[in-house]
Write a protein that holds these residues in place. Structure first.
Motif, PDB file in Angstrom:
ATOM      1  N   THR A  64       2.880  -5.426   0.156  1.00 41.96           N
ATOM      2  CA  THR A  64       4.211  -5.083   0.664  1.00 41.96           C
ATOM      3  C   THR A  64       4.342  -3.577   0.876  1.00 41.96           C
ATOM      4  OG1 THR A  64       5.236  -6.980  -0.418  1.00 41.96           O
ATOM      5  CG2 THR A  64       6.685  -5.154   0.145  1.00 41.96           C
ATOM      6  N   THR A  65       4.891  -3.209   2.041  1.00 43.23           N
ATOM      7  CA  THR A  65       5.085  -1.792   2.346  1.00 43.23           C
ATOM      8  C   THR A  65       6.549  -1.369   2.307  1.00 43.23           C
ATOM      9  OG1 THR A  65       5.132  -2.287   4.724  1.00 43.23           O
ATOM     10  CG2 THR A  65       3.004  -1.679   3.769  1.00 43.23           C
ATOM     11  N   SER A  66       7.472  -2.305   2.574  1.00 45.82           N
ATOM     12  CA  SER A  66       8.890  -1.926   2.551  1.00 45.82           C
ATOM     13  C   SER A  66       9.801  -3.134   2.396  1.00 45.82           C
ATOM     14  CB  SER A  66       9.282  -1.170   3.827  1.00 45.82           C
ATOM     15  OG  SER A  66       9.268  -2.039   4.944  1.00 45.82           O
ATOM     16  N   TRP A  86       9.224   4.707  -4.417  1.00 45.70           N
ATOM     17  CA  TRP A  86       9.777   4.333  -3.129  1.00 45.70           C
ATOM     18  C   TRP A  86      10.490   5.515  -2.477  1.00 45.70           C
ATOM     19  CZ3 TRP A  86       9.031  -0.810  -1.685  1.00 45.70           C
ATOM     20  CH2 TRP A  86       8.655  -1.688  -2.701  1.00 45.70           C
ATOM     21  N   THR A 104      10.813   2.146   1.203  1.00 46.45           N
ATOM     22  CA  THR A 104       9.428   2.154   1.664  1.00 46.45           C
ATOM     23  C   THR A 104       8.514   2.564   0.513  1.00 46.45           C
ATOM     24  OG1 THR A 104      10.122   2.749   3.914  1.00 46.45           O
ATOM     25  CG2 THR A 104       7.808   3.114   3.333  1.00 46.45           C
ATOM     26  N   ALA A 105       7.519   1.742   0.235  1.00 44.09           N
ATOM     27  CA  ALA A 105       6.623   1.996  -0.896  1.00 44.09           C
ATOM     28  C   ALA A 105       5.719   3.188  -0.607  1.00 44.09           C
ATOM     29  CB  ALA A 105       5.779   0.763  -1.180  1.00 44.09           C
ATOM     30  N   THR A 107       3.003   3.663  -2.124  1.00 45.47           N
ATOM     31  CA  THR A 107       1.721   2.963  -2.038  1.00 45.47           C
ATOM     32  C   THR A 107       2.026   1.472  -1.900  1.00 45.47           C
ATOM     33  OG1 THR A 107       0.650   4.598  -3.479  1.00 45.47           O
ATOM     34  CG2 THR A 107      -0.451   2.458  -3.219  1.00 45.47           C
ATOM     35  N   PRO A 108       1.448   0.781  -0.919  1.00 44.35           N
ATOM     36  CA  PRO A 108       1.718  -0.647  -0.754  1.00 44.35           C
ATOM     37  C   PRO A 108       1.558  -1.410  -2.072  1.00 44.35           C
ATOM     38  CG  PRO A 108       0.442   0.145   1.098  1.00 44.35           C
ATOM     39  CD  PRO A 108       0.502   1.282   0.110  1.00 44.35           C
ATOM     40  N   THR A 138       8.456  -6.163   4.731  1.00 41.88           N
ATOM     41  CA  THR A 138       7.383  -5.784   5.652  1.00 41.88           C
ATOM     42  C   THR A 138       6.110  -5.516   4.861  1.00 41.88           C
ATOM     43  OG1 THR A 138       8.987  -4.795   7.170  1.00 41.88           O
ATOM     44  CG2 THR A 138       6.678  -4.175   7.459  1.00 41.88           C
ATOM     45  N   CYS A 139       5.004  -5.993   5.383  1.00 45.95           N
ATOM     46  CA  CYS A 139       3.725  -5.851   4.684  1.00 45.95           C
ATOM     47  C   CYS A 139       2.716  -5.137   5.580  1.00 45.95           C
ATOM     48  CB  CYS A 139       3.200  -7.228   4.284  1.00 45.95           C
ATOM     49  SG  CYS A 139       4.349  -8.160   3.232  1.00 45.95           S
ATOM     50  N   VAL A 140       1.557  -4.879   5.019  1.00 45.34           N
ATOM     51  CA  VAL A 140       0.490  -4.240   5.794  1.00 45.34           C
ATOM     52  C   VAL A 140       0.194  -5.081   7.026  1.00 45.34           C
ATOM     53  CG1 VAL A 140      -1.928  -3.557   5.765  1.00 45.34           C
ATOM     54  CG2 VAL A 140      -0.489  -3.107   3.772  1.00 45.34           C
ATOM     55  N   SER A 143       5.381  -9.687   8.342  1.00 49.29           N
ATOM     56  CA  SER A 143       6.647  -9.471   7.640  1.00 49.29           C
ATOM     57  C   SER A 143       7.322 -10.815   7.402  1.00 49.29           C
ATOM     58  CB  SER A 143       7.583  -8.559   8.452  1.00 49.29           C
ATOM     59  OG  SER A 143       7.931  -9.172   9.682  1.00 49.29           O
TER      60      SER A 143
END
Length: 226
Positions: A64-66, A86, A104-105, A107-108, A138-140, A143
């Protein structure tokens, strides 16, 4: 032969049922844990609280990125919590209130780890009985939109991508103007009543003592005469 065949068929059916049950038992917790959940899931109208949105899986196992959380109508205030894991982007509507918050992370977040973000929210007396917070994860790769809402009579757990929902309980009565008849009585009258009762008790006790003393004197006088 028929008996042996029946036993073999029964064993195969039993084995198939056990395997299917085991797969289902493992799949259900995985599906449930994949949801974006909110805690606590109940607040009180007119109060403040800190909501935590958490998840344990990415989109199809992608980190997960955000998380973008959209605010429902009925919130008096929103204040995202600062977190070194975040970065935070705040969107506001024409009324000046926060309409969405994107975390928003730095680091994912891997699938093996639990991710969580939080915010303080304020409710007023007009806040509806239920608050839904649509979330876009949202992921790498890919989503997931956690936006589904249960219809009347529908089980929320049956939804594939349910939105986190917070129930709003009615504010407790503050008690102003809700006194019983004893509380509403004139305090002066109550004091006078209490004083009167005390005086009556004292007089009654005094009369009892006097009566006993008179009885003792009468008994002693009778004995002397005898």
């Amino acid at each position: 032969m028929r008996s042996t065949t029946r036993r073999n068929t029964t064993r195969r059916n039993l084995a198939t049922g056990l395997i299917g049950g085991a797969v289902l038992a493992l799949a259900i917790p995985a599906m449930a844990s994949a949801h974006v959940s909110v805690s606590p899931d109940e607040l009180t109208a007119g109060d403040h609280g800190v909501l935590t949105f958490s998840f344990a899986h990415g989109c199809d196992n992608s980190p997960t990125t955000s998380l973008k959380v959209t605010m429902p109508e009925g919130l008096a205030s929103v204040a995202p919590t600062m977190d070194s894991d975040w970065t935070i982007d705040i969107e506001k509507g024409d009324d000046g209130l926060v309409s969405a918050v994107t975390y928003t992370a730095v680091t994912p977040v891997p699938n093996e780890l639990r991710g969580a973000v939080s915010m303080s929210v304020g409710l007023d007396e007009k806040t509806p009985e239920s608050l839904a917070f649509p979330v876009i994860q949202t992921c790498v790769e890919g989503s997931t939109e956690w936006t589904q809402l249960a219809e009347d009579g529908e089980d929320p757990h049956s939804l594939d991508t349910p939105a986190p929902v917070v129930e709003v309980a009615a504010a407790a009565a503050d008690g102003h103007g809700e006194h019983d008849s004893a509380d509403d009585a004139d305090p002066t009258a109550a004091d006078e009543s209490g004083a009167s009762n005390t005086l009556g008790t004292a007089l009654g006790a005094g009369g009892l003592v006097a009566g006993v003393a008179a009885l003792v004197v009468s008994v002693l006088a009778y004995r002397r005469k005898a």
